[in-house]
Design a protein around this motif. Structure first.
Motif, PDB file in Angstrom:
ATOM      1  N   ILE A  34       0.837  -1.199   0.000  1.00  0.00           N
ATOM      2  CA  ILE A  34       0.000   0.000   0.000  1.00  0.00           C
ATOM      3  C   ILE A  34       0.872   1.251   0.000  1.00  0.00           C
ATOM      4  CG2 ILE A  34      -1.633   1.371   1.348  1.00  0.00           C
ATOM      5  CD1 ILE A  34      -2.926  -1.144   2.256  1.00  0.00           C
ATOM      6  N   ASN A  35       0.498   2.206  -0.827  1.00  0.00           N
ATOM      7  CA  ASN A  35       1.209   3.481  -0.892  1.00  0.00           C
ATOM      8  C   ASN A  35       0.298   4.606  -0.435  1.00  0.00           C
ATOM      9  OD1 ASN A  35       3.809   2.758  -1.787  1.00  0.00           O
ATOM     10  ND2 ASN A  35       3.007   2.421  -3.829  1.00  0.00           N
ATOM     11  N   ARG A  36       0.920   5.565   0.225  1.00  0.00           N
ATOM     12  CA  ARG A  36       0.182   6.675   0.815  1.00  0.00           C
ATOM     13  C   ARG A  36       0.670   7.978   0.206  1.00  0.00           C
ATOM     14  NH1 ARG A  36       0.939   6.799   7.066  1.00  0.00           N
ATOM     15  NH2 ARG A  36       3.133   7.109   6.465  1.00  0.00           N
ATOM     16  N   VAL A  37      -0.236   8.854  -0.153  1.00  0.00           N
ATOM     17  CA  VAL A  37       0.099  10.155  -0.737  1.00  0.00           C
ATOM     18  C   VAL A  37      -0.580  11.240   0.098  1.00  0.00           C
ATOM     19  CG1 VAL A  37      -0.003  11.620  -2.771  1.00  0.00           C
ATOM     20  CG2 VAL A  37       0.196   9.139  -3.036  1.00  0.00           C
ATOM     21  N   THR A  38       0.213  12.173   0.592  1.00  0.00           N
ATOM     22  CA  THR A  38      -0.331  13.288   1.368  1.00  0.00           C
ATOM     23  C   THR A  38      -0.202  14.562   0.549  1.00  0.00           C
ATOM     24  OG1 THR A  38       0.274  12.226   3.457  1.00  0.00           O
ATOM     25  CG2 THR A  38      -0.163  14.596   3.507  1.00  0.00           C
ATOM     26  N   LYS A  39      -1.333  15.227   0.361  1.00  0.00           N
ATOM     27  CA  LYS A  39      -1.359  16.459  -0.419  1.00  0.00           C
ATOM     28  C   LYS A  39      -2.043  17.551   0.388  1.00  0.00           C
ATOM     29  CE  LYS A  39      -1.641  14.090  -4.918  1.00  0.00           C
ATOM     30  NZ  LYS A  39      -2.407  13.967  -6.175  1.00  0.00           N
ATOM     31  N   GLY A  44      -5.346  24.547   2.441  1.00  0.00           N
ATOM     32  CA  GLY A  44      -4.107  24.377   3.187  1.00  0.00           C
ATOM     33  C   GLY A  44      -4.105  23.174   4.101  1.00  0.00           C
ATOM     34  N   LYS A  45      -5.224  22.455   4.165  1.00  0.00           N
ATOM     35  CA  LYS A  45      -5.336  21.273   5.021  1.00  0.00           C
ATOM     36  C   LYS A  45      -4.696  20.063   4.334  1.00  0.00           C
ATOM     37  CE  LYS A  45      -8.728  18.346   7.352  1.00  0.00           C
ATOM     38  NZ  LYS A  45     -10.184  18.099   7.592  1.00  0.00           N
ATOM     39  N   SER A  46      -3.956  19.258   5.097  1.00  0.00           N
ATOM     40  CA  SER A  46      -3.323  18.048   4.549  1.00  0.00           C
ATOM     41  C   SER A  46      -4.342  16.926   4.442  1.00  0.00           C
ATOM     42  CB  SER A  46      -2.163  17.606   5.439  1.00  0.00           C
ATOM     43  OG  SER A  46      -1.127  18.562   5.422  1.00  0.00           O
ATOM     44  N   VAL A  47      -4.363  16.290   3.276  1.00  0.00           N
ATOM     45  CA  VAL A  47      -5.283  15.180   3.026  1.00  0.00           C
ATOM     46  C   VAL A  47      -4.472  13.975   2.579  1.00  0.00           C
ATOM     47  CG1 VAL A  47      -7.287  14.388   1.720  1.00  0.00           C
ATOM     48  CG2 VAL A  47      -7.076  16.802   2.347  1.00  0.00           C
TER      49      VAL A  47
END
Length: 377
Positions: A34-39, A44-47
């Protein structure tokens, strides 16, 4: 240095085990790949988004929920065997190669980041299409699009693509490399980017002692920042500094000039006077700990601002050392023996990047000519 203009996601190799909630005793299931991507959203909130694997489908639901597990199992069941006829197989193969493993750690980190950018653009490109003459134009057009933000980083990304395809071609995995010798978009105008005597004096007047030592060490060895930050006291035998350059794997033995020797001996005497053991590395923080590259860059930048030194960087000290050696009358082979450059690189630096036709060279040349001249009387 992270290439500007690119913000590829970071993928951890493995996430912690996920629990399926809902019961008093949650069932823990380890999901592989599983790979996780934080944007950051527009607010301006991190998702954080989760994917079944790198480039795989996005998973539904919250991690650990039944919906999440179901979407993962569905993605795995539908996953097809890797396509060996697409460029993605070359990109993955290169990163698993010994050639890639032999690169410096910082270089591997930069290459991985850029290969993700390249993969997003050309991962599904057929390998067989590399033979088509139009392919080179496609790659160059991609570089032009990147150059809108940064010509320098566009050149860097293209160089990584070219090196990867060269690796594949040499191993028979690609029919040819259409990215050979593309020329450069970015041209550094560094004719005046040398540290002057005034810059050096201003820095010594305002900078703390541990950074003044870094300046002296760079000017009297001509080595790269990364190599100097890792340079250990064991490399200094009292008259010579010996090191193996990380980037080129070249081993150099640098005779220690009097100003540098005095600076090094002063540091050793200071530690002895305070009853403290020498740190492992010659360059250390005020607390005596080893530098991180980012920490050193930040401290160096602040010291330059305080000293009023502008228009030059730590990297320019390497070229400044080459220039000063040339002005002092050192030959190209002599300079190369100290700095670890090739003869061609030294000539290029002196001719185009750092020499800026220093008048001291002309003065030195005339004095030499005077010494050889035969008096007409």
């Amino acid at each position: 240095m992270g290439p500007s203009g690119f913000s590829p996601p970071r993928f951890p190799k493995r996430l912690p085990p996920l629990s399926i909630a809902g019961n008093k005793s949650a069932m823990r299931v380890r999901l592989k790949g599983i790979n996780r991507v934080t944007k950051k959203s527009a607010s301006g909130k991190s998702v954080t988004y989760y994917y079944a694997w790198k480039g795989g489908p996005r998973l539904e639901g919250e991690p650990g929920s039944a919906e999440f597990i179901t979407s993962y199992n569905r993605a795995v069941s539908q996953k097809r065997a890797p396509r060996t006829d697409l460029l993605v197989s070359i990109f993955d193969g290169y990163q698993d190669s010994t050639e890639f493993a032999d690169l410096a750690e910082r270089t591997r980190k930069d290459y991985r980041r850029l290969l993700r950018v390249i993969d997003d653009e050309f991962g599904d490109f057929p390998i067989a299409a590399l033979e088509d003459r139009r392919t080179r134009g496609e790659f160059l057009a991609w570089r032009e699009r990147l150059a809108v933000k940064s010509r320098r980083q566009a050149d860097y990304a293209f160089a990584v693509l070219a090196r990867t395809l060269s690796w594949a071609y040499n191993r028979g995995l690609a029919p040819l490399n259409p990215c050979e010798r593309p020329g450069r978009l970015y041209r550094a105008a560094r004719n005046e980017n040398v540290w002057s005597d005034a810059d050096e004096k201003a820095f010594h007047a305002k900078a703390p002692a541990h950074l003044r030592l870094a300046l002296t060490l760079a000017l009297w060895t001509g080595q790269r920042q990364g190599d100097l930050l890792r340079l250990q006291w064991a490399a200094f035998d009292g008259s010579t500094i010996r090191l193996r350059q990380r980037k080129t794997k070249v081993t150099v033995a640098v005779p220690v000039g009097a100003p540098l020797k005095a600076a090094l001996e002063a540091v050793k005497a200071e530690y002895k006077r305070e009853g403290k053991p020498l740190p492992a590395t010659i360059l250390a923080t005020e607390r005596g700990t080893e530098w991180t590259e980012s920490g050193f860059r930040a401290s160096w930048r602040k010291a330059c601002i305080k000293a009023g030194v502008t228009g030059v960087t730590f990297h320019d000290l390497r070229g400044t050392a080459v220039t000063r050696l040339a002005i002092a009358g050192a030959t190209v082979p002599e300079i190369a023996a100290i700095t670890g450059h090739s003869l061609k690189e030294v000539g290029t630096i002196l001719d185009a990047h750092y020499m800026h036709r220093d008048p001291a060279l002309g003065e030195a040349a005339i004095r030499k000519l005077e010494g050889r001249a035969i008096s007409p009387n």
